[in-house]
Design an enzyme around this catalytic site. Structure first.
Site, PDB file in Angstrom:
ATOM      1  NE  ARG A  73      -3.895  -1.878   2.540  1.00  0.00           N
ATOM      2  CZ  ARG A  73      -4.989  -2.075   1.796  1.00  0.00           C
ATOM      3  NH1 ARG A  73      -5.283  -1.243   0.815  1.00  0.00           N
ATOM      4  NH2 ARG A  73      -5.803  -3.090   2.047  1.00  0.00           N
ATOM      5  CB  THR A 114      -4.297   1.123  -7.270  1.00  0.00           C
ATOM      6  OG1 THR A 114      -3.899   0.388  -6.119  1.00  0.00           O
ATOM      7  CG2 THR A 114      -3.446   0.743  -8.463  1.00  0.00           C
ATOM      8  CG  ASP A 136     -13.229  -3.425   0.015  1.00  0.00           C
ATOM      9  OD1 ASP A 136     -13.414  -4.467   0.667  1.00  0.00           O
ATOM     10  OD2 ASP A 136     -12.364  -2.581   0.316  1.00  0.00           O
TER      11      ASP A 136
HETATM   12  O1  F6P Z   1      -9.495  -2.845   0.447  1.00  0.00           O
HETATM   13  C1  F6P Z   1      -9.600  -4.199   0.651  1.00  0.00           C
HETATM   14  C2  F6P Z   1      -9.577  -4.516   2.118  1.00  0.00           C
HETATM   15  O2  F6P Z   1      -9.581  -5.918   2.193  1.00  0.00           O
HETATM   16  C3  F6P Z   1     -10.684  -3.919   2.960  1.00  0.00           C
HETATM   17  O3  F6P Z   1     -11.921  -4.540   2.854  1.00  0.00           O
HETATM   18  C4  F6P Z   1     -10.086  -4.018   4.347  1.00  0.00           C
HETATM   19  O4  F6P Z   1     -10.657  -3.085   5.206  1.00  0.00           O
HETATM   20  C5  F6P Z   1      -8.656  -3.702   4.084  1.00  0.00           C
HETATM   21  O5  F6P Z   1      -8.400  -4.069   2.753  1.00  0.00           O
HETATM   22  C6  F6P Z   1      -7.673  -4.406   4.983  1.00  0.00           C
HETATM   23  O6  F6P Z   1      -6.423  -3.904   4.711  1.00  0.00           O
HETATM   24  P1  F6P Z   1      -5.048  -4.557   5.141  1.00  0.00           P
HETATM   25  O7  F6P Z   1      -4.805  -5.736   4.274  1.00  0.00           O
HETATM   26  O8  F6P Z   1      -4.062  -3.481   4.910  1.00  0.00           O
HETATM   27  O9  F6P Z   1      -5.199  -4.969   6.572  1.00  0.00           O
END
Ligand code: F6P
Length: 353
Positions: A73, A114, A136
């Site tokens: 990210r 992204t 999502d």
């Molecule tokens: O954006 C996709 C997602 O899976 C969301 O539904 C969730 O809140 C988030 O990513 C979790 O993020 P990470 O993998 O950074 O914990």
């Protein structure tokens, strides 16, 4: 042609299937294509972390979860900042690295954040084709994003499995599903799994309505209840409160809060289940594999036609393309007037209203 591939943001099922789809289309069409796998999302483009890939590396990955390129990210709001060791901002660094490697185009697989960065890069003249990835399903411009069907399948499996233990003990189960801003996964898995209550970020809920459902079910001899709650769900009382900081690991989640309240108000046992990243792991469903392959083929075709600045998308039953300018920065939440919500209500599912 020298094409860079990158996967960015949270992973999901189908990333490899989509990469394979683009690679197959490109390699099959022209003998002079070179694919560079950029490692770890935009971070790899900032750090020049890439390598030339051969066709055989895209074989045997159709059903593999995760991403062979790795991901990370890189929040859009920080792309104009410089890394500690540099005095050049990340966006400028990415543009410079793209040119110094003499890349002809980037194929980028990602979700909302992204796409904001992809659009910013395209405004600097970088040739880009993107593919819509996110469990999502909250990306504007496409009917569905890949990963969603697989996540719904996982989440449904959890709700299905809870039924027998919930009935055996006469318990209430709260199942907290992914979706901070959009409740698509909770809505679809809730319907597919036969949840009694579905709580979404789009519809602030009343705790009293949830209690009412549980009590009503108990009265008619259904001694257990299942509640699917999206991780971004809020109560009506809290919706107008000033937005708190982004939730961190270890914070009280909406599911925890709901369980606490139910426990306080009812004599019945209540339990919380949070499948979390289980929803994003494992194999893509056959539907996602077909979808990713079709998107990949279309993305490859756009590259070959040098039609850049587009995201490939599902529009009705066809795979089309939509300009990045139309996609970037727009969130697709569950529309309050959509048919699925109407039908959920007709089925007697409470949305906590
Ligand atoms: O954006 C996709 C997602 O899976 C969301 O539904 C969730 O809140 C988030 O990513 C979790 O993020 P990470 O993998 O950074 O914990």
């Amino acid at each position: 042609m020298k094409i860079g591939f990158l996967t960015s943001g949270g992973d999901c099922q189908g990333l490899n299937a989509a990469l394979r789809g683009v690679a197959k289309t490109l390699f099959d069409a022209v003998p002079y294509v070179e694919i560079y796998g950029i490692q770890g999302g935009y971070r790899g483009l900032i750090d020049c972390n890439w390598r030339k890939m051969e066709m055989h590396e895209f074989s045997g990955i159709l059903r593999e979860g995760g991403t062979i390129l790795g991901t990370s990210r890189q929040p859009y709001k920080t792309i104009r900042d410089a890394d500690d060791s540099s005095n050049v901002d990340r966006l400028t660094t990415m543009v410079k690295n793209y040119h110094s490697e003499c890349l002809d185009a980037l194929v980028i697989l990602g979700g909302n954040g992204t796409h904001k960065t992809a659009y910013a890069l395209s405004q600097y003249g970088i040739n880009i084709v993107t593919l819509p990835k996110t469990i999502d399903n909250d990306l504007h411009g496409t009917d569905y994003s890949f990963g969603f069907d697989s996540a719904v399948a996982k989440a449904t499996d959890v709700i299905d499995t809870l039924h027998s233990t919930a009935a055996a003990h006469g318990r209430v189960f709260v199942c907290e599903l992914m979706g901070r801003k959009a409740g698509w996964v909770a809505l679809y898995a809730g319907i597919a799994g036969g949840a009694d209550v579905i709580l979404l970020p789009e519809i602030p809920y009343m705790f009293e309505s949830v209690l009412e459902v549980i009590e009503k079910r108990n009265k008619i001899g259904k001694n257990f209840s299942i509640i699917a709650i999206a991780e971004g769900a809020v109560t009506k009382d809290s919706v107008d409160q000033p937005k708190k900081r982004e939730r961190k690991a270890g914070d009280i989640s909406p599911g925890m809060e709901l369980v606490r309240q139910i426990d306080e108000m009812l004599k019945q046992d209540v339990r919380l289940v949070i499948p979390g990243h289980f929803q994003r792991g494992g194999d893509p469903t056959p539907t996602d594999r077909v979808f990713c392959s079709r998107l990949g083929a279309m993305a490859g075709e756009l590259v070959l036609k040098r039609k850049f600045g587009y995201m490939v998308a599902l529009q009705g039953n066809s795979i089309g393309a939509i300009a990045l300018s139309e996609v970037a920065g727009k969130l697709k939440t569950v529309p309050l007037d959509c048919e699925v919500l109407k039908q959920a209500r007709l089925l007697g599912i409470s949305l906590g209203e």
